[in-house]
Design a protein around this motif. Structure first.
Motif, PDB file in Angstrom:
ATOM      1  N   ASN A   1       0.855  -1.169   0.000  1.00 19.14           N
ATOM      2  CA  ASN A   1       0.000   0.000   0.000  1.00 19.14           C
ATOM      3  C   ASN A   1       0.902   1.232   0.000  1.00 19.14           C
ATOM      4  O   ASN A   1       1.487   1.584   1.022  1.00 19.14           O
ATOM      5  CB  ASN A   1      -0.885  -0.029   1.241  1.00 19.14           C
ATOM      6  CG  ASN A   1      -1.753   1.193   1.313  1.00 19.14           C
ATOM      7  OD1 ASN A   1      -1.594   2.130   0.521  1.00 19.14           O
ATOM      8  ND2 ASN A   1      -2.684   1.182   2.246  1.00 19.14           N
TER       9      ASN A   1
ATOM     10  N   THR B   1       0.350   4.201  -0.139  1.00 19.48           N
ATOM     11  CA  THR B   1      -0.139   5.453   0.433  1.00 19.48           C
ATOM     12  C   THR B   1       0.025   5.518   1.946  1.00 19.48           C
ATOM     13  O   THR B   1      -0.141   6.576   2.531  1.00 19.48           O
ATOM     14  CB  THR B   1      -1.627   5.673   0.091  1.00 19.48           C
ATOM     15  OG1 THR B   1      -2.347   4.549   0.583  1.00 19.48           O
ATOM     16  CG2 THR B   1      -1.829   5.821  -1.408  1.00 19.48           C
TER      17      THR B   1
ATOM     18  N   LYS C   1       1.471   6.300   5.299  1.00 17.93           N
ATOM     19  CA  LYS C   1       2.512   7.289   5.597  1.00 17.93           C
ATOM     20  C   LYS C   1       3.337   6.857   6.794  1.00 17.93           C
ATOM     21  O   LYS C   1       2.840   6.158   7.685  1.00 17.93           O
ATOM     22  CB  LYS C   1       1.870   8.636   5.884  1.00 17.93           C
ATOM     23  CG  LYS C   1       1.238   9.208   4.629  1.00 17.93           C
ATOM     24  CD  LYS C   1       1.062  10.690   4.743  1.00 17.93           C
ATOM     25  CE  LYS C   1       0.809  11.249   3.354  1.00 17.93           C
ATOM     26  NZ  LYS C   1       0.589  12.666   3.369  1.00 17.93           N
TER      27      LYS C   1
ATOM     28  N   THR D   1       5.781   8.382   2.020  1.00 23.60           N
ATOM     29  CA  THR D   1       5.266   7.046   1.680  1.00 23.60           C
ATOM     30  C   THR D   1       6.387   6.243   1.009  1.00 23.60           C
ATOM     31  O   THR D   1       7.407   6.804   0.601  1.00 23.60           O
ATOM     32  CB  THR D   1       4.076   7.112   0.699  1.00 23.60           C
ATOM     33  OG1 THR D   1       4.568   7.541  -0.570  1.00 23.60           O
ATOM     34  CG2 THR D   1       2.986   8.056   1.185  1.00 23.60           C
TER      35      THR D   1
ATOM     36  N   ASP E   1       6.483   5.203  -1.808  1.00 21.55           N
ATOM     37  CA  ASP E   1       6.687   5.742  -3.149  1.00 21.55           C
ATOM     38  C   ASP E   1       7.741   6.849  -3.186  1.00 21.55           C
ATOM     39  O   ASP E   1       8.308   7.131  -4.247  1.00 21.55           O
ATOM     40  CB  ASP E   1       5.349   6.325  -3.639  1.00 21.55           C
ATOM     41  CG  ASP E   1       4.981   5.754  -4.974  1.00 21.55           C
ATOM     42  OD1 ASP E   1       5.718   4.863  -5.428  1.00 21.55           O
ATOM     43  OD2 ASP E   1       3.972   6.201  -5.547  1.00 21.55           O
TER      44      ASP E   1
END
Ligand SMILES: NC(=O)c1ccc[n+]([C@@H]2O[C@H](COP(=O)([O-])OP(=O)(O)OC[C@H]3O[C@@H](n4cnc5c(N)ncnc54)[C@H](OP(=O)(O)O)[C@@H]3O)[C@@H](O)[C@H]2O)c1
Length: 354
Positions: free
Chosen positions: A20, A22, A24, A47, A49
């Motif tokens: 996931n 997203t 944080k 995140t 990402d």
């Protein structure tokens, strides 16, 4: 709903097709101020990402604080190659994703040095992605906390002690002087040498006499005594060896006073990057000046030193040296102490509870 990858109280969830992205998590984040160009420090929620792509994704359990991490937050320090950066030159944790067959999910590992926290997002973050070539399996005899109580400081002290031993400095040779003795690497060196039955002298600018005695120092010298500049190329022969975390006039002192055939392992620069000396310690006393680099230490040697840190070289006073375990939000105070030179021993950073 995906499975929780349960290592400690991890928050990252695996969805049907992967992580996931997203969720944080907190990281110490340093970026350049748009107006002044100076680094600004904040704790930022990021995140997965936001991490650079790389072989291995690690859930960081612990990191630690070294002088270099404090420098990474300062203007013109030249430690950081480009901003933004997540500092933290050390980390320990658990692999949660690996594209390299040498590592599998659930492996306990540590990383120190290379570009971590200087040119690559570092350990002061709940998650980190790094090249597999940087990753060392956690050695037997160490917990993830132990690995970061030691960190680059313990690893460097061990490299320095090994270098002295390879150059014939033995416990029976005589006293070894450790400079900057109450700092991270200095404390480790004092304790490791004392554990190996060396007679240890410690120089310090602090009033940490009880602390240094508890680590095994049998003589304590005040910092000024070992850093006064001198025009004399040689002085009374005093030390069988030295471990120097200071550089500058302190290293000059060690070069003047190390005995015939002795050796000095040097890795620091708190006291300056320049030294003024002569050839006499080298050609009249056969003194060896040994440079120590922990950052790009070759992998096989790195693993061997970590093996010893988990076994016969594990410092007996590790918990006394690393008395502080802090969370990310407590870091600014610790970084300030390191910059001022008032920090004692080592501080571990708990990322699981940050
Ligand atoms: N080459 C490598 O691979 C390598 C690896 C690790 C560390 N290092 C270097 O080694 C040094 C020590 O690192 P560390 O993380 O152990 O730092 P640290 O915890 O901040 O310790 C440095 C110690 O130096 C002494 N000191 C502080 N200010 C000083 C000054 N102005 N003049 C002389 N001494 C001063 C203090 O000890 P006392 O009060 O007891 O004197 C201080 O605690 C740093 O320069 C670091 O960059 C290099």
């Amino acid at each position: 709903m995906g499975d929780i990858l349960a290592t400690g109280d991890t928050i990252l969830k695996v969805e049907a097709g992967g992580y996931n992205l997203t969720s944080k998590f907190p990281a110490l984040y340093v970026k350049e101020d748009a107006h002044t160009g100076n680094p600004t420090v904040e704790i930022r929620e990021i995140t997965i990402d936001d991490l650079p792509p790389d072989d291995v994704l690690i859930e960081v359990h612990y990191s630690d604080v070294n002088y270099k991490d404090a420098l990474a937050t300062q203007p013109s320090s030249r430690v950081v190659q480009h901003y933004p950066i997540i500092p933290g030159i050390d980390l320990s944790g658990v692999i949660i994703e690996s594209r390299n067959p040498r590592f599998r999910e659930g492996d306990q590992v540590l990383v120190t040095g290379y570009d971590l926290g200087t040119a690559h997002f570092g350990g002061l973050s709940r998650y980190a992605r790094v090249p597999a070539d940087w990753v060392v399996p956690l050695p037997k005899g160490l917990s993830l906390w132990d690995a970061m109580a030691l960190g680059t400081a313990g690893f460097t002290a061990a490299l320095a002690m090994d270098a002295l031993q390879m150059h014939g400095v033995r416990p029976e040779s005589g006293a070894v002087l450790v400079t900057g003795a109450s700092g991270g690497a200095g404390s480790m060196a004092v304790n490791m040498l004392a554990d190996q039955h060396y007679e240890v002298a410690a120089s310090t600018g602090k009033t940490a006499l009880d602390y240094l005695a508890a680590l095994g120092a049998s003589q304590i010298l005040y910092r000024d005594e070992v850093s006064v500049p001198s025009k004399r190329p040689l002085d009374h022969e005093k030390w069988a060896g030295g471990i120097d975390s200071i550089g500058g006039t302190t290293l000059e002192y060690l070069l003047r006073t190390t005995r015939y055939g002795g050796a000095i392992a040097a890795f620091g620069m708190r006291g300056g990057t320049q030294i003024s000396t002569s050839v006499f310690p080298f050609i009249l006393r056969g003194v060896h000046l040994l440079g120590i680099d922990s950052v790009y230490c070759p992998y096989d040697y790195r693993q061997e030193i970590w093996r010893r840190l988990g076994s016969d070289w594990k410092p007996s006073q590790l918990h006394r040296i690393a008395q502080n375990t802090v969370r990310l939000h407590e870091l600014p105070h610790v970084l300030e102490q390191l910059l001022q030179g008032s920090h004692l021993g080592r501080t571990v950073v708990d990322l699981i509870r940050s």
